[in-house]
Design a protein around this motif. Sequence first.
Motif, PDB file in Angstrom:
ATOM      1  N   ALA A  81       0.839  -1.201   0.000  1.00 55.49           N
ATOM      2  CA  ALA A  81       0.000   0.000   0.000  1.00 55.49           C
ATOM      3  C   ALA A  81       0.877   1.256   0.000  1.00 55.49           C
ATOM      4  O   ALA A  81       0.572   2.236  -0.687  1.00 55.49           O
ATOM      5  CB  ALA A  81      -0.933  -0.003   1.204  1.00 55.49           C
ATOM      6  N   HIS A  82       1.971   1.218   0.750  1.00 55.73           N
ATOM      7  CA  HIS A  82       2.893   2.352   0.776  1.00 55.73           C
ATOM      8  C   HIS A  82       3.527   2.565  -0.601  1.00 55.73           C
ATOM      9  O   HIS A  82       3.605   3.708  -1.091  1.00 55.73           O
ATOM     10  CB  HIS A  82       3.973   2.128   1.834  1.00 55.73           C
ATOM     11  N   VAL A 113       2.372   1.717  -3.528  1.00 57.64           N
ATOM     12  CA  VAL A 113       1.354   2.223  -4.456  1.00 57.64           C
ATOM     13  C   VAL A 113       1.114   3.718  -4.204  1.00 57.64           C
ATOM     14  O   VAL A 113       1.034   4.513  -5.138  1.00 57.64           O
ATOM     15  CB  VAL A 113       0.051   1.405  -4.347  1.00 57.64           C
ATOM     16  N   ALA A 114       1.026   4.104  -2.937  1.00 58.17           N
ATOM     17  CA  ALA A 114       0.817   5.522  -2.610  1.00 58.17           C
ATOM     18  C   ALA A 114       1.983   6.378  -3.108  1.00 58.17           C
ATOM     19  O   ALA A 114       1.777   7.450  -3.683  1.00 58.17           O
ATOM     20  CB  ALA A 114       0.626   5.696  -1.101  1.00 58.17           C
ATOM     21  N   VAL A 115       3.205   5.908  -2.911  1.00 60.45           N
ATOM     22  CA  VAL A 115       4.374   6.646  -3.392  1.00 60.45           C
ATOM     23  C   VAL A 115       4.361   6.713  -4.917  1.00 60.45           C
ATOM     24  O   VAL A 115       4.667   7.756  -5.506  1.00 60.45           O
ATOM     25  CB  VAL A 115       5.686   6.015  -2.871  1.00 60.45           C
ATOM     26  N   ARG A 118       1.808   6.814  -6.850  1.00 62.22           N
ATOM     27  CA  ARG A 118       0.848   7.867  -7.229  1.00 62.22           C
ATOM     28  C   ARG A 118       1.451   9.250  -7.001  1.00 62.22           C
ATOM     29  O   ARG A 118       1.340  10.132  -7.855  1.00 62.22           O
ATOM     30  CB  ARG A 118      -0.436   7.712  -6.430  1.00 62.22           C
ATOM     31  N   GLU A 119       2.076   9.447  -5.837  1.00 59.74           N
ATOM     32  CA  GLU A 119       2.693  10.744  -5.523  1.00 59.74           C
ATOM     33  C   GLU A 119       3.750  11.129  -6.553  1.00 59.74           C
ATOM     34  O   GLU A 119       3.898  12.302  -6.892  1.00 59.74           O
ATOM     35  CB  GLU A 119       3.338  10.708  -4.136  1.00 59.74           C
ATOM     36  N   HIS A 174      -4.873  -6.715  -4.311  1.00 63.99           N
ATOM     37  CA  HIS A 174      -4.656  -5.270  -4.294  1.00 63.99           C
ATOM     38  C   HIS A 174      -4.779  -4.637  -5.682  1.00 63.99           C
ATOM     39  O   HIS A 174      -4.259  -3.544  -5.918  1.00 63.99           O
ATOM     40  CB  HIS A 174      -3.321  -4.946  -3.622  1.00 63.99           C
ATOM     41  N   LEU A 225      -2.338   3.212 -12.334  1.00 63.28           N
ATOM     42  CA  LEU A 225      -2.537   4.170 -11.252  1.00 63.28           C
ATOM     43  C   LEU A 225      -3.348   5.355 -11.746  1.00 63.28           C
ATOM     44  O   LEU A 225      -3.093   5.884 -12.825  1.00 63.28           O
ATOM     45  CB  LEU A 225      -1.196   4.660 -10.712  1.00 63.28           C
ATOM     46  N   GLY A 234      -3.711  10.750  -7.814  1.00 61.55           N
ATOM     47  CA  GLY A 234      -4.516  10.996  -6.637  1.00 61.55           C
ATOM     48  C   GLY A 234      -4.135  12.191  -5.930  1.00 61.55           C
ATOM     49  O   GLY A 234      -4.666  12.824  -5.148  1.00 61.55           O
TER      50      GLY A 234
END
Length: 165
Positions: A104-105, A107-109, A111-112, A138, A162, A165
């Motif tokens: 999850a981390h 994937v978040a990175v 996106r960032e 996921h 992605l 976000g």
Amino acid sequence: MTDNPIGAVGRLRVVADDLSGAAIAALLAAHHAEMADTSPAESMHALDLTALRDPAVTVWSAWTGDDLLGCGALKELDAEHAEIKSMRTADGHTGRGVAAAVLAHLVAVGRERGYRRLSLETGAEDFFAPARRLYLRHGFTECGPFGDYSADPLSRFFTLRLVPG
């Protein structure tokens, strides 16, 4: 996301790692050795510590207090595409949500950073079935080889589109 993986492992801290600590070096050495023992050399794509220090790679480690629970990395392939590498949960911590939290981390990175796609390679053997289930849970879908990979009956490839976000 289908669950709250961070809650499953308590107060997990996921941090960028400079790979200088003994604990992360040992975890990654164990990961590399296990992958070498599990797959023939031509089908083993795990990065060693030297390769993980490439500027295109960022490694994160997951901690509870002083205990290293796992790690994962992103390797930038181009401005819109990165590869997930070195997903590893420390012995004694599997099945507790560590890998889901690290994923999850990542994937978040991704996106960032503005990536439009994350991809990965994992093994096709039964040993890798838990990893394949994790990625499918996921939102990853199977795909063909990407980057420098070629078709290999011992490799399975996955990707996640992605949405910014």
